[in-house]
Design an enzyme around this catalytic site. Sequence first.
Site, PDB file in Angstrom:
ATOM      1  CE  LYS A   1      -4.446  -1.347   2.100  1.00 32.33           C
ATOM      2  NZ  LYS A   1      -4.199  -2.849   2.173  1.00 32.33           N
TER       3      LYS A   1
ATOM      4  CD  GLU B   1      -5.519   5.760   3.271  1.00 30.39           C
ATOM      5  OE1 GLU B   1      -6.202   5.085   3.931  1.00 30.39           O
ATOM      6  OE2 GLU B   1      -4.929   5.259   2.440  1.00 30.39           O
TER       7      GLU B   1
ATOM      8  NE  ARG C   1      -7.244 -10.413  -6.134  1.00 27.72           N
ATOM      9  CZ  ARG C   1      -8.567  -9.871  -5.419  1.00 27.72           C
ATOM     10  NH1 ARG C   1      -9.881  -9.783  -6.330  1.00 27.72           N
ATOM     11  NH2 ARG C   1      -8.907  -9.516  -4.088  1.00 27.72           N
TER      12      ARG C   1
END
Length: 664
Positions: A116, A200, A292
């Site tokens: 991330k 965040e 994916r």
Amino acid sequence: MFDCILIANRGEIACRVIRTCRRLGIRTVAVYSSADADAQHVRLADEAWPIGGPRPAESYLRGDAIIEVARRTGAQAIHPGYGFLSENTDFARACAAAGIAFIGPRPESIDAMGSKAAAKALMEKHTVPLVPGYHGDDQDPARLADEAARTGFPLMIKAAAGGGGKGMRIVRDADAFADALASAQREAANAFGDTRVILERYVDHPRHIEFQVFGDTHGNVIHLNERECSAQRRYQKVLEETPSPFLDADRRARMGEAAVAAARAVDYVGAGTVEFIVGQDGEFFFMEMNTRLQVEHPVTEETLGLDLVEWQLRVASGEPLPLRQEQVHARGHAIEVRLYAEDPEANFLPGSGRLAALDLPAPSRHVRLDGGVVAGDTVTIFYDPMIAKLIVHDVDRPSALQRLRDALALTDIVGPKSNVAFLERLASHPVVVEGRIDTGYLDRHLDEFLTGDTHAGATERFAAAVAMLLADESEHAAPAGDPHSPWAAADAWRIGHAGKRVVALLEGDTRHEIEAHGHDGHYVLTQGEATCTVSGARLADGILSARFDDQARRLPLALRGPRARVHDEHGHRWVFERAPAYAWAGAAGDAARHVVAPMPGRIVLVRAAPGDAVVEGQELLVMEAMKMELALKAPRDGTIESISAAQGDFVDADSVLVRFAEPA
């Protein structure tokens, strides 16, 4: 195009890939664990090979064994599905080294989005909007505390290598930051072997909106519109739809451009999903990219009339994308829900066991079913307990929601408990119907979607009894002949008094005894002080129509042997099991006196011993089942008489694990 591919997965996605390959004339090779020898993907593939034991690490995560099967069968490519090895760069590289195409992105793209923190740093360079925060390498607690203060509270701590909600904490003020950081790091270390975190700004009441992207080896990258996935429980998606009821044309265009920019930043090839968090003011931020195919891809297919698995195969074989961006046109609205073997009333405890019955709506141009099991199959303890995906499509959102409610009303799963009733409540809830849901709503208001201790009303109980009376009369009807013969009536008539039948119903653990007089759809029903006169009752095509005390009702009702499923006008379902007319004393209380296994599983810890004095709620055993740990606790104070399982043992559902000595 390939002539033969291997599918390195199981269940619903393996069956999904096989269907597309069969339509394209591509030979398919399946692999299976010892637990999946009789699974549907094994039966559907052109050939299937065993690769190991029941646990994923012994089978579906064994890249070497899978590549060896591909070599031996002449498979030119491997489709990894989702989960397992789908985002494993070592496996993707091993495929390339073996001269086998990996139907997915390049390993470098997977690596770039695997962390991330690294992904955010990359997106920052390509002007993709990011949530304000910190994703740097300096993980000193003092530096993190400073960055938290700069970001402002509330904020989110997230494991840099994480997913699925693990290593994630919401911090409301500076005083709570140090403890929350330590807790998140411990969980991240246990789950991912990596303590790094990112910070965040916490977006209150956010929405989760993702964009399907596709790239090819010729430099083309486009998006295929959005999917809204804001209906979530513990960060796991429950309902997905497209188009989003929140987006307007301008915001959709800007988010689509940002998604394509994110894909170009990693030179993306194949199917991927760029996920955004969206504030109530419409401001959106990059969250992560899934490299994916996604579980919810069918809603995109239904609105665009495309087969994304076919696109994956064509791109992997070197063909350019079939469409340009300006050729992508959506039609109507699509919604997907996932049918799981789980018990919402028991904190969504995963279930397992044989599917004694699996009633699903008939596929049509409005209803699609993607599943990996059929009636008679077993949901095992070793894998995700998803039974099927139910996808509906119609001209607009209200019509699609009604299609979903109708389809769920026709759905029944007998065997392990399921989430169907939970999904019915979800599809009828005002916050979903009005498109106002955010990612935390279900967790904040879960009780609104659960039955809890609520019982069906008298009308629903009487309706179930009427259906069973009609079934009795049909089963015991006299042969064709004199319709006026006294033997043609199965109404329990006896010499000297009017016929009376007792219909005993179990609603969960509650027993209802209903006395019935009458015959052929005309009855007087009594339960305690409640009496109802039923007239003109008919059960046909899953609908019971009758007059209850002269009020005409039309109730969806499915009767399967001794089991009746009734739906009320609010879309709630009630299930009744027929019981013997007269109750007998027995061992029904054993579960309250001893500790039993709630499902098949493996004992991982034993925390007590025979002779121990324990108190109610004390943890006695820990078992592992369906990829989660369950604490088994003492149901009452007492002394342990015996423990019939040891660490490492596999146990069956309902087996008595701990017996308590009888009180002196």
